[in-house]
Motif scaffolding. Sequence first.
Motif: not given
Length: 260
Positions: A251-259
């Motif tokens: 999670d230090n190198i990716v970005s994501y969105e909560q559904p």
Amino acid sequence: MPSSWVWTTLGELCIFLSRGKSPKYKDDDRTYPVFAQKCNLKEGGISLEQARFIDPNTIDKWAEEYKLKTGDILINSTGTGTVGRTRLFNESCLGNYPFVVPDSHVSVVRTHDEIVSEFIYAYISSNFVQQYLEENLAGSTNQKELYIGVLDSLNIPLPPCKEQKRIADEIGKWSNLSYKIDVDRVHLTHTIKQVKNKILDLAIHGKLVPQDPTDEPAAELLKRINPKTEITSDNGHYQKLPEGWAVCQLDNIVSYEQPT
């Protein structure tokens, strides 16, 4: 159909066509095994490893014709998921057992000597005959039965004896090739997995490609994309990373969105 062939029924080709009998078991006396449906292996072939054993005191109730012989075609005849499964018996599977007899859930097809049993086996094993048998089962959904009358009246296109043998040999040749391909595929899949693991291992140890000292160290890259990252050059799996590498959390190198 070729002019030298003739339509007949399975019953007309057999000297013995019958289900086995319900035995009285005595499993602590492993002298006389009983061929059950589970002996017709799902993955192919036959085995007596899971066989149960007759009470020796009842052996005289089994006529000689019930003792399975090389060339007998064995068809599972009870139960959804196994009914119709067809295998060719060979006495080589007996080992040190004197003989084996079938239980009441297995049908035995024993043809005349002039009929090539391998040809009949291949025909019964074919998709269209298996479909025919499935369409002519009786009983409830969970306890389907293949009655011996369905087998007795099964229509068979019969070639001359020598052609039966040639067909059986050709089918055997291609079946063996198909089996070898399946085995090779399994081995290849395992090898591919090992190669992928080895490639990754070489890469993580800096041995897959030459190291370039002018490359920006991974630690600097992490600082740029996520200044809050805790940077280390070691972990429990790879104690010695190549110079310039670093360990971080995903999670230090990716970005994501909560559904939503």
